[in-house]
Design an enzyme around this catalytic site. Structure first.
Site, short mmCIF file in Angstrom:
data_model
loop_
_atom_site.label_atom_id
_atom_site.label_comp_id
_atom_site.label_asym_id
_atom_site.label_seq_id
_atom_site.Cartn_x
_atom_site.Cartn_y
_atom_site.Cartn_z
N SER A 65 40.11 78.97 30.79
CA SER A 65 41.46 78.64 31.24
C SER A 65 41.44 77.20 31.69
O SER A 65 40.40 76.67 32.09
CB SER A 65 41.86 79.55 32.41
OG SER A 65 43.03 79.07 33.05
N HIS A 114 36.00 40.03 68.86
CA HIS A 114 37.42 39.73 68.99
C HIS A 114 37.76 38.36 68.37
O HIS A 114 38.73 37.72 68.75
CB HIS A 114 37.88 39.75 70.45
CG HIS A 114 37.63 41.04 71.15
ND1 HIS A 114 38.60 42.01 71.30
CD2 HIS A 114 36.51 41.53 71.74
CE1 HIS A 114 38.10 43.04 71.97
NE2 HIS A 114 36.82 42.77 72.25
N SER A 121 41.77 26.47 42.76
CA SER A 121 43.19 26.12 42.87
C SER A 121 43.65 25.42 41.61
O SER A 121 42.91 24.65 40.99
CB SER A 121 43.41 25.20 44.08
OG SER A 121 44.75 24.73 44.12
N SER A 122 44.91 25.68 41.26
CA SER A 122 45.51 25.00 40.12
C SER A 122 46.11 23.66 40.50
O SER A 122 46.51 22.89 39.63
CB SER A 122 46.60 25.89 39.50
OG SER A 122 47.63 26.13 40.46
N LYS A 150 38.67 22.54 45.08
CA LYS A 150 38.73 23.70 45.97
C LYS A 150 37.99 24.88 45.33
O LYS A 150 38.19 25.20 44.17
CB LYS A 150 40.18 24.09 46.23
CG LYS A 150 40.38 25.10 47.35
CD LYS A 150 41.87 25.23 47.67
CE LYS A 150 42.10 26.09 48.91
NZ LYS A 150 41.86 27.51 48.62
N GLU A 180 37.07 38.38 47.58
CA GLU A 180 38.49 38.70 47.52
C GLU A 180 38.74 39.86 46.55
O GLU A 180 39.56 40.74 46.82
CB GLU A 180 39.27 37.46 47.07
CG GLU A 180 39.32 36.37 48.12
CD GLU A 180 39.84 35.05 47.59
OE1 GLU A 180 40.11 34.16 48.40
OE2 GLU A 180 39.96 34.90 46.35
#
Length: 474
Positions: free
Chosen positions: A138, A186, A317-318, A323, A330
């Site tokens: 089944s 903290h 970065s474009s 950078k 990420e």
């Protein structure tokens, strides 16, 4: 497109003449054009494993003649070898329980078996998808079994990736053990810690996650195959569960499979799959935290912490030349967010079973298997293209730790909490190092000051300087 006419209990439909799937699969494809996704490969493979094992079992018992059984087995072997994968077309978001997926596999194997026997697609003779491929089965016992087998099939690769990341983190723990840096709690200054201690702790976290995953996966070895429609085993031969277990062990190579003690329970509850999913969630939570820590430590290079450097894997970065972003961490964060969402779906779906069956199995299967897949891949990339290439910026670690306002904590046993707090506040306000402030005001003798503010010693258990001053109790 050339078509053939097939009929099911709802009537006739034109099916593409070249399709190995049939009318019931086509109805599902027409009913559920939801995501544009196809079933994940492990979900297909596990269902084919079950069909092959069932044909072998029924050939053993004589319930299915060898001619039909051998043709089904041969058709299954073709799929397992990588053929006909484009014939499995039912969207992951489909009717409950997974009947559509089960019938997709039944029809593909039946049509291919008939071709191997000299027949024509769509005639379902001499091999019928329900009567022969699905014999004594089944959807309700095959799909739960499928989920277990599919997860267990993917588990070794996940563990290999976890082990590789664990080894990479542990190696960095040794490499960076001599580098003292500012601790932070903290996101504020805290007592010193060694960079190596941080990475060793990350490795320990991965080890604990792995242990929980393995423990949760063990429950998936209990198979409810043979439960048939409601777990009672109606239409199933008494020897079927044991024979199926033996054949599935041989076919899958998963030697840990066990005959389920209570097939009704294994059909009612998706708790084992949910518990495994929860262990993946735990891994995702810890893994994401590690990735986020690396992003903080690599922040800069001029306006952040800049305590480590990650391998440069692509321009960041474009518009901003030069950078470089922490691209791999990420990605890991995003994968972990997805896994957490998948687990939420699994948890809700697991709760939503009623009586003898949980009909939400398709979405459970998709989310658990997706989580394993993307975690395996992401962890492997994280290890090979990020962690293994991390470089420590020892000078920056030294720079920040000497400026930590928390170093005043080491003075407490000698001068007490209030006086130490005052020195900490003055250090921040005046922009003076605590070491310089204590020395200039002769709060402690030079030799004692060096012992109290020994940064390396602060990273181990013990009282700074090894003795208490009389003012500590004042």
């Amino acid at each position: 497109m050339a078509t053939r006419i097939e009929k099911d209990p709802l009537g006739e439909l034109p099916v593409p003449v070249e399709a190995l799937y049939g009318v019931q699969t086509l109805r599902a494809a027409l009913n559920f054009p939801i995501s544009g996704l196809r079933p994940l490969e492990p979900f297909v493979i596990a269902q084919v494993w079950i069909k092959k094992a069932a044909a072998m079992t029924h050939r053993d018992t004589g319930r299915l003649d060898a001619r039909r059984a051998d043709a089904i087995i041969a058709a299954a072997d073709e799929v397992l070898a990588g053929q006909h994968r484009d014939q499995f077309i039912v969207d992951p978001y489909q009717a409950g329980a997974g009947t559509s997926h089960n019938m997709n596999v039944n029809e593909v194997l039946a049509n291919r078996a008939n071709e191997l026997l000299g027949g024509v697609r769509g005639t379902y003779a001499p091999v019928h998808p329900n009567d022969h491929v699905n014999m004594a089965q089944s959807t309700n016992d095959t799909i739960p079994t499928n989920i277990r087998l599919a997860v267990l099939r993917q588990l070794p690769a996940l563990l290999v990736s976890i082990d590789a990341l664990h080894a990479a983190l542990a190696s960095k723990g040794v490499e960076f053990d001599g580098i003292v840096k500012a601790g932070r709690t903290h996101l504020q200054d805290a007592m010193p810690i060694r960079l190596g201690q941080e990475f060793t702790a990350y490795a320990g976290t991965l080890a604990r996650c792995r242990k929980r995953i393995v423990e949760a996966a063990d429950y998936l070895n209990d198979l409810g195959i043979g439960g048939s429609a409601v777990g009672t085993g109606v239409t199933v031969e008494p020897e079927y569960p044991a024979r199926m277990n033996d054949h599935l062990r041989a076919i899958t190579g998963i030697s840990s499979l066990r005959i389920g003690v209570d097939r009704i329970q294994l059909m009612q509850s998706m708790g084992d799959a949910a518990a495994f999913s929860a262990s993946l969630r735990g891994l995702a939570l810890d893994l994401s935290k590690i990735a986020s820590d690396l992003r903080l430590m690599v922040s800069g290079p001029r306006t952040g912490l800049d305590e480590i450097a990650l391998p440069a894997v692509q321009p960041g970065s474009s518009i901003m030349p030069g950078k470089i972003n922490p691209s791999i961490p990420e990605m890991v964060n995003q994968v972990c967010f997805q896994v957490i969402g998948c687990d939420t779906t699994v948890a809700i779906a697991a709760e939503h079973g009623q009586l003898e069956l949980n009909v939400m199995m398709p979405v459970i299967a998709h989310n658990v298997l997706l989580s394993v897949q993307i975690l395996t891949n992401a962890i492997g990339i994280f290890s090979a293209r990020c962690v293994e290439g991390i470089v420590a910026h020892a000078a920056m670690c030294e720079y920040w730790v000497e400026r930590s306002a928390a170093l005043a904590t080491a003075l407490m046993p000698q001068i007490g909490y209030a006086a130490a707090a005052d020195i900490s506040k003055r250090s921040v306000k005046e922009g003076t190092l605590i070491r310089e402030l204590v020395a200039s005001e002769r709060i402690l003798p030079p030799d004692e000051l060096d012992a109290v503010l020994d940064l390396r010693k602060m990273t181990e258990i013990g009282v700074p300087s090894g003795k208490h001053g009389s003012s500590a109790s004042g």
